[in-house]
Design an enzyme around this catalytic site. Structure first.
Site, mmCIF file in Angstrom:
data_model
loop_
_atom_site.group_PDB
_atom_site.id
_atom_site.type_symbol
_atom_site.label_atom_id
_atom_site.label_comp_id
_atom_site.label_asym_id
_atom_site.label_seq_id
_atom_site.Cartn_x
_atom_site.Cartn_y
_atom_site.Cartn_z
ATOM 1 N N ARG A 16 -26.589 -40.878 74.573
ATOM 2 C CA ARG A 16 -27.666 -40.243 75.353
ATOM 3 C C ARG A 16 -29.033 -40.876 75.053
ATOM 4 N NH1 ARG A 16 -27.428 -34.046 74.329
ATOM 5 N NH2 ARG A 16 -26.720 -34.719 72.284
ATOM 6 N N HIS A 645 -26.010 -15.599 90.535
ATOM 7 C CA HIS A 645 -27.124 -16.542 90.624
ATOM 8 C C HIS A 645 -26.627 -17.868 91.166
ATOM 9 C CE1 HIS A 645 -30.587 -18.977 89.742
ATOM 10 N NE2 HIS A 645 -29.849 -19.777 89.012
ATOM 11 N N CYS A 647 -28.246 -21.936 92.296
ATOM 12 C CA CYS A 647 -29.429 -22.780 92.149
ATOM 13 C C CYS A 647 -29.229 -24.139 92.802
ATOM 14 C CB CYS A 647 -29.784 -22.970 90.671
ATOM 15 S SG CYS A 647 -28.497 -23.712 89.669
ATOM 16 N N HIS A 698 -37.848 -26.172 86.332
ATOM 17 C CA HIS A 698 -37.582 -27.557 85.950
ATOM 18 C C HIS A 698 -38.854 -28.389 85.881
ATOM 19 C CE1 HIS A 698 -33.630 -26.115 87.324
ATOM 20 N NE2 HIS A 698 -33.184 -26.914 86.383
#
Length: 773
Positions: A16, A645, A647, A698
């Site tokens: 990463r 929920h 998104c 975000h």
């Protein structure tokens, strides 16, 4: 030797590295030059990983998103990004995440809209257009990477998004026709191809995945117009499709004047023979024979059985590649030394998939005897998985066979349930809540790491997590939120956390894939039948509820999202696996209710991304997906309030299916799209409670109170006030407390202001109340 190539490689790095480089830059811990140097090192390493290929992708590496890269290349960053005197990187990141990483004087810039890339869990930044949009070539990023690759002696194949798909992915803010911009867009593409030719490029991969979707006559004509105009470019174009079948676009794809065509032969295997017959004899046929979307080993012998006759007919005109970019799978299986050896033998990550591609190419070029050993090892792994006793659980099979339609029904309709829930909960108008997670601080991550390493025992771990839960509850009470959450300090990921406690899953240590920007996820691997051995969340929620008088939501991930955010077994229909997951979540819901939890949220963030790419296939998916949610959610009393929920997806076209989920409250992303989703409510009277997200978590920007009030006023014109909830658009785990506190304080203050104004005076034109319905 047969030509092999790759459509794209995981850009985040084996450890990463890209994530940490980006976050260092955004936090001011490294400079722009240092970030670009770290990115350059990663690219070199990735090309080294692909050295066995004849052609490696160049330009697939991105600091945030390949669609945003294409917007930058086409000179199509929105004006709010800043003027051209600003550094390109700062302008780029302002659209990616709301502002640049450091020393940014352009405050208050909102990020571009983000949504799912076709039917994957990757997110892209939606290109913004209007009737006045003008394009201007900015090829510096791509040309620099081409020069780097050629200097490293890499077989170079630049990757760009094609002009028609670019427009197809875009949105026009003024409702003008995107296709009207094609005529002025094409010369910019032509100029880009000329610049690539000047760099010595022979082949360009031009991605047009829109060809696997439903296209009307205007879009089909746009393809013909675009590629007849680009055919004079002094490079060879490999038109690349993936993620599905061409179907009624197959003849169109064959006839476009390009040098080659790529087909996803994993998902469109049945179209290979027609392509072999129809593709003109001067064109290359690239077949994606290795699955770029999942992590199971390819049955190489089975592929060779159907591929050898194709090779006999096409000879050197046949190229081999993965089905799509390997962006969607982890980098390297070699690091996964802790996986069970049997299950590990069934898997292939990006590097291993390229090895599989090499084996197939050598077998076709030189005969199977050339690779007899690798083929034997591959067959052993395939047989091991097929015959393993750990894959099937008779108890689970019996339980799923016993599912009845009644299990998917609530006792009463929503209006009656809402009355009973309000009597029990006594919530104010415009109740405030959050989506579930709170900041995952360094201390929280260190606690989980110490526990996983055995440096912290069970008692010590539970005590530290309880301290974090108490802190989270106290913060929410101080802010004045109405419905609280425990903050999810114990959870590493909303899917992985549950998968770790379900039989039928296995987990990697380093199997990260990019979701967007620096956000990486580690999808669990669903290899067998699913069973819940014990409650998964009850103890933590019970503790949170014991330290507050306000209701605390039980927080679960729904069966469809667990399925869609996992690497899923491919040996049975997905709907069968989803029903197994639904039963496991149903048991958890009932345990929470029995423990006294009055509100239970079952997140289905990934419901829409599982939609087939063709609208004609939607209903079959929605039938079993909605049924799975209802099985999971509906084993409770009317007084128990069920939330869900969703998104960062386009929901307007499935709003009726969302209503059919019959959740008492749904919270959704609307802030980044400027409440665009609420347009659906102009024609569709959504029957239940809804919380349109009022600020974009975000982005590091803190919303002001007036912005939130205006968004809620827009919502209140379409939805009765007594059914409106106030919440962010997603969980807060990626944010810091310094951002979360003021943002939530403004959100709570906005809700209080609206209450003080009174239900009938929230907006100038009067809000909807239930009597309007």
């Amino acid at each position: 030797m047969l030509t092999t190539h790759n459509l794209g490689y995981p850009r985040i790095g084996n450890r990463r590295e890209l994530k940490f480089a980006l976050e260092d830059y955004w936090s001011g811990q490294c400079t722009r030059d240092e970030l670009l140097d770290r990115a350059r090192v990663l690219r070199q390493r990735h090309w080294q990983d692909q050295q066995q290929l004849a052609l490696a992708p160049v330009g697939d590496f991105s600091l945030y998103d390949q669609v945003l890269d294409m917007s930058e290349t086409l000179g199509n960053l929105p004006e709010r990004a800043g003027n051209h005197k600003d550094a390109d990187l700062d302008r780029y990141f302002r659209i990616a995440r709301g502002r640049a990483g450091q020393n940014d004087c352009c405050g208050g810039v909102h990020a571009g809209e983000m949504t799912k890339w076709f039917d994957t869990n990757y997110h892209y930044i939606v290109p913004e257009l209007d009737s006045t949009t003008r394009f201007q070539l900015n090829p510096a990023r791509l040309l620099e990477q081409v020069r780097e690759a050629r200097a490293a002696n890499v077989g170079t194949k630049p990757v760009i998004i094609g002009p028609v798909t670019y427009l197809w992915l875009s949105k026009c803010s003024d409702n003008s026709d995107r296709l009207e911009l094609l005529e002025q867009l094409l010369p910019v593409y032509g100029e880009l191809l000329n610049r690539l030719a000047e760099e010595g490029v022979e082949w360009v991969q031009i991605d047009e995945p829109a060809l696997v979707t439903d296209l009307d006559g205007h879009w089909k004509h746009a393809f013909q117009l675009a590629y007849h105009q680009l055919k004079s470019a002094p490079v060879k174009l490999l038109l690349t499709t993936y993620f599905g079948q061409l179907r009624d676009n197959l003849q169109l794809a064959c006839e476009l004047p390009v040098a080659g065509l790529h087909l996803d032969a994993v998902r469109a295997r049945g179209e290979v023979s027609r392509l072999v017959d129809w593709l003109p004899g001067h064109k290359i046929l690239s077949l994606g024979v290795i699955d770029g979307r999942n992590i199971w080993k390819t049955d190489l012998t089975a592929v060779l059985d159907w591929l050898e006759p194709v090779h006999e007919r096409l000879g050197s005109r046949l190229w081999l590649a993965p089905s799509c970019s390997l962006l969607h799978v982890p980098v390297d299986l070699e690091r996964e030394t802790e996986l069970e050896p049997e299950i590990r033998s069934w898997l292939a990550f990006a590097r291993q998939k390229l090895d599989e591609l090499d084996i197939l190419a050598r077998a076709l070029s030189n005969g199977r005897g050339e690779v007899a050993g690798p083929l034997h090892d591959n067959q052993q792994a395939i047989r091991s998985r097929r015959n393993s006793g750990r894959v099937t659980n008779p108890e689970v099979r019996t339980a799923t066979a016993a599912i009845t339609p009644a299990m998917a029904q609530r006792h009463s309709a929503y209006p009656e349930r809402a009355k009973r829930q309000q009597r029990k909960l006594n919530l104010p108008l415009f109740p405030t809540t959050t989506i579930g997670s709170f900041p995952q601080t360094r201390e929280i991550r260190q606690t989980r790491l110490a526990y996983r390493r055995g440096e912290l025992d069970e008692t010590g771990y539970r005590q530290r997590i309880r301290e974090e839960i108490r802190h989270c509850i106290e913060e929410q009470e101080a802010l004045g939120l109405d419905v609280l959450v425990h903050g999810e300090a114990e959870r590493n990921d909303m899917v992985e956390y549950f998968g770790e406690q379900l039989e039928g899953y296995v987990f990697t240590r380093f199997g990260w894939v990019q979701s967007y920007g620096s956000r990486c996820v580690k999808p669990p691997i669903l290899y067998g039948d699913i069973r819940r051995p014990a409650p998964m969340t009850v103890d933590w929620i019970n503790y949170a509820q014991s330290i507050t008088e306000k209701p605390v939501k039980g927080m679960l991930t729904g069966p469809v999202t667990i399925l869609n955010w996992s690497f899923v077994r491919d040996d049975q229909p997905e709907q069968d696996t989803c029903r197994q997951l639904a039963l496991a979540i149903r048991q958890e819901v009932q345990d929470l209710e029995n423990a006294g939890v009055a509100i239970i949220q079952i997140d289905e963030a990934a419901l829409r991304e599982g939609l087939p790419l063709r609208r004609s296939d939607w209903q079959g998916y929605l039938d079993w997906a909605i049924s799975a949610f209802r099985i999971a959610a509906n084993g409770v009393a009317d007084e128990t309030q069920i939330h869900t929920h969703m998104c960062y997806s386009e929901f307007n076209d499935i709003i009726d299916a969302i209503a059919d989920m019959d959740a008492d409250v749904i919270t959704i992303e609307t802030s980044r799209s400027n409440m665009e989703l609420l347009k659906a409510f102009e024609d569709f009277q959504y029957p239940n409670g809804i919380g349109p997200g009022v600020y974009d978590i975000h982005s590091p920007n803190v919303p002001d109170k007036q912005q939130i009030i205006e968004l809620l006023q827009a919502a209140a014109r379409r939805i009765p006030a007594e059914r409106l909830w106030v919440n962010p658009d997603c969980g807060l785990k990626t944010r810091g407390w310094a951002e979360v506190r003021p943002a939530l304080a403004n959100m709570v203050a906005a809700a209080q202001d609206l209450r003080n104004q009174g239900a009938r005076h929230v907006c100038e034109n009067d809000i909807y109340t239930s009597e309007h319905y």
